[in-house]
Write a protein that holds these residues in place. Structure first.
Motif, PDB file in Angstrom:
ATOM      1  N   GLN A  11       7.221   0.370   0.146  1.00 64.12           N
ATOM      2  CA  GLN A  11       6.557   1.078   1.245  1.00 64.12           C
ATOM      3  C   GLN A  11       6.727   0.327   2.561  1.00 64.12           C
ATOM      4  O   GLN A  11       7.014   0.929   3.594  1.00 64.12           O
ATOM      5  CB  GLN A  11       5.070   1.276   0.939  1.00 64.12           C
ATOM      6  N   HIS A  12       6.565  -0.976   2.517  1.00 65.52           N
ATOM      7  CA  HIS A  12       6.746  -1.788   3.723  1.00 65.52           C
ATOM      8  C   HIS A  12       8.191  -1.701   4.221  1.00 65.52           C
ATOM      9  O   HIS A  12       8.439  -1.538   5.421  1.00 65.52           O
ATOM     10  CB  HIS A  12       6.351  -3.239   3.442  1.00 65.52           C
ATOM     11  N   GLY A  19       7.135   9.378   6.833  1.00 65.47           N
ATOM     12  CA  GLY A  19       6.422   9.458   5.559  1.00 65.47           C
ATOM     13  C   GLY A  19       6.474  10.836   4.921  1.00 65.47           C
ATOM     14  O   GLY A  19       7.361  11.628   5.227  1.00 65.47           O
ATOM     15  N   PRO A  20       5.505  11.139   4.070  1.00 62.37           N
ATOM     16  CA  PRO A  20       5.560  12.350   3.253  1.00 62.37           C
ATOM     17  C   PRO A  20       5.711  13.660   4.016  1.00 62.37           C
ATOM     18  O   PRO A  20       6.205  14.623   3.459  1.00 62.37           O
ATOM     19  CB  PRO A  20       4.235  12.327   2.505  1.00 62.37           C
ATOM     20  N   TYR A  21       5.319  13.721   5.266  1.00 60.51           N
ATOM     21  CA  TYR A  21       5.460  14.984   5.988  1.00 60.51           C
ATOM     22  C   TYR A  21       6.608  14.966   6.985  1.00 60.51           C
ATOM     23  O   TYR A  21       6.894  15.958   7.612  1.00 60.51           O
ATOM     24  CB  TYR A  21       4.135  15.381   6.636  1.00 60.51           C
ATOM     25  N   LEU A  29       9.546   9.883   0.353  1.00 62.83           N
ATOM     26  CA  LEU A  29       8.489   9.725  -0.636  1.00 62.83           C
ATOM     27  C   LEU A  29       8.667   8.364  -1.291  1.00 62.83           C
ATOM     28  O   LEU A  29       9.776   8.017  -1.715  1.00 62.83           O
ATOM     29  CB  LEU A  29       8.606  10.803  -1.717  1.00 62.83           C
ATOM     30  N   VAL A  30       7.597   7.601  -1.363  1.00 60.02           N
ATOM     31  CA  VAL A  30       7.570   6.350  -2.122  1.00 60.02           C
ATOM     32  C   VAL A  30       6.278   6.399  -2.922  1.00 60.02           C
ATOM     33  O   VAL A  30       5.198   6.500  -2.342  1.00 60.02           O
ATOM     34  CB  VAL A  30       7.561   5.106  -1.208  1.00 60.02           C
ATOM     35  N   ASP A  31       6.395   6.381  -4.248  1.00 58.65           N
ATOM     36  CA  ASP A  31       5.195   6.536  -5.056  1.00 58.65           C
ATOM     37  C   ASP A  31       5.387   5.872  -6.412  1.00 58.65           C
ATOM     38  O   ASP A  31       6.511   5.610  -6.830  1.00 58.65           O
ATOM     39  CB  ASP A  31       4.892   8.019  -5.253  1.00 58.65           C
ATOM     40  N   VAL A  32       4.268   5.649  -7.080  1.00 54.19           N
ATOM     41  CA  VAL A  32       4.293   5.145  -8.447  1.00 54.19           C
ATOM     42  C   VAL A  32       4.633   6.314  -9.349  1.00 54.19           C
ATOM     43  O   VAL A  32       4.157   7.424  -9.155  1.00 54.19           O
ATOM     44  CB  VAL A  32       2.916   4.556  -8.837  1.00 54.19           C
ATOM     45  N   VAL A 154       9.189   5.566  -7.754  1.00 59.26           N
ATOM     46  CA  VAL A 154      10.145   6.611  -7.390  1.00 59.26           C
ATOM     47  C   VAL A 154      10.228   6.671  -5.868  1.00 59.26           C
ATOM     48  O   VAL A 154       9.228   6.577  -5.166  1.00 59.26           O
ATOM     49  CB  VAL A 154       9.759   7.990  -7.975  1.00 59.26           C
ATOM     50  N   VAL A 155      11.470   6.778  -5.386  1.00 62.13           N
ATOM     51  CA  VAL A 155      11.745   6.935  -3.952  1.00 62.13           C
ATOM     52  C   VAL A 155      12.604   8.170  -3.811  1.00 62.13           C
ATOM     53  O   VAL A 155      13.561   8.368  -4.562  1.00 62.13           O
ATOM     54  CB  VAL A 155      12.499   5.720  -3.383  1.00 62.13           C
ATOM     55  N   ALA A 156      12.246   9.033  -2.875  1.00 63.04           N
ATOM     56  CA  ALA A 156      13.070  10.205  -2.567  1.00 63.04           C
ATOM     57  C   ALA A 156      13.233  10.284  -1.046  1.00 63.04           C
ATOM     58  O   ALA A 156      12.249  10.109  -0.315  1.00 63.04           O
ATOM     59  CB  ALA A 156      12.426  11.487  -3.087  1.00 63.04           C
TER      60      ALA A 156
END
Length: 163
Positions: A11-12, A19-21, A29-32, A154-156
């Motif tokens: 994320q950093h 970001g997401p929007y 997107l960066v998420d667990v 996961v990164v998109a």
């Protein structure tokens, strides 16, 4: 390093990308990766970005996938080098007119190289493009989606454009 620390570092690292929007041309997107599968999580991300629709326009069915299974069918698994190439190109130039993107090519190579290191060499990568053609994943004229999933993260990155 555990997945929460890895997530924080990714994320950093990608804080310079929208970001997401997103910014209407680039979304990240960066998420667990928890109980949901990669493609379910990324399809939900595309819906939140409002780049998919189910409305029939001009008598034609929507070009965007309508669920995670359709999204998965439009993606090809690729090696890290090919995935990084797509990420560098789509973050340093716009898709339609090749104007300046978010990063310079040098900065993009640095950022996405570090991303690959953080995600690890067991990361699986998918994309809808090889930058010469693509299978649409949005309602936009042009789009490029790259997904990386490794070590619980996961990164998109989605780039879209109109000509």
């Amino acid at each position: 390093m555990d997945s929460s620390e890895r997530l924080a570092r990714v994320q950093h690292l990608l804080a310079g990308l929208p970001g997401p929007y997103g910014n209407e041309q680039l979304w990240t997107l960066v998420d667990v990766l928890d109980g949901a599968g990669v493609f379910d999580r990324v399809f939900a991300f595309l819906q939140k970005c409002t780049v998919v629709d189910s409305v029939i326009r001009s008598g034609r069915p929507p070009q965007a996938p309508q669920d995670a299974a359709q999204l998965q069918d439009r993606l090809s698994e690729l090696d890290q080098e090919a995935a990084l190439s797509v990420l560098v190109e789509t973050s340093s130039e716009t898709l339609a007119y090749r104007t300046k993107g978010r990063y310079s090519k040098v900065k993009a190579r640095e950022v996405f190289g570090r991303l690959a290191d953080l995600l690890g060499h067991q990361t699986r990568w998918w994309s809808n493009t090889d930058l010469t053609g693509w299978d649409p994943v949005s309602r936009h004229t042009m789009d490029a989606l790259v997904i990386g999933a490794g070590d619980g993260v996961v990164v998109a990155v989605l780039a879209v454009d109109e000509d």
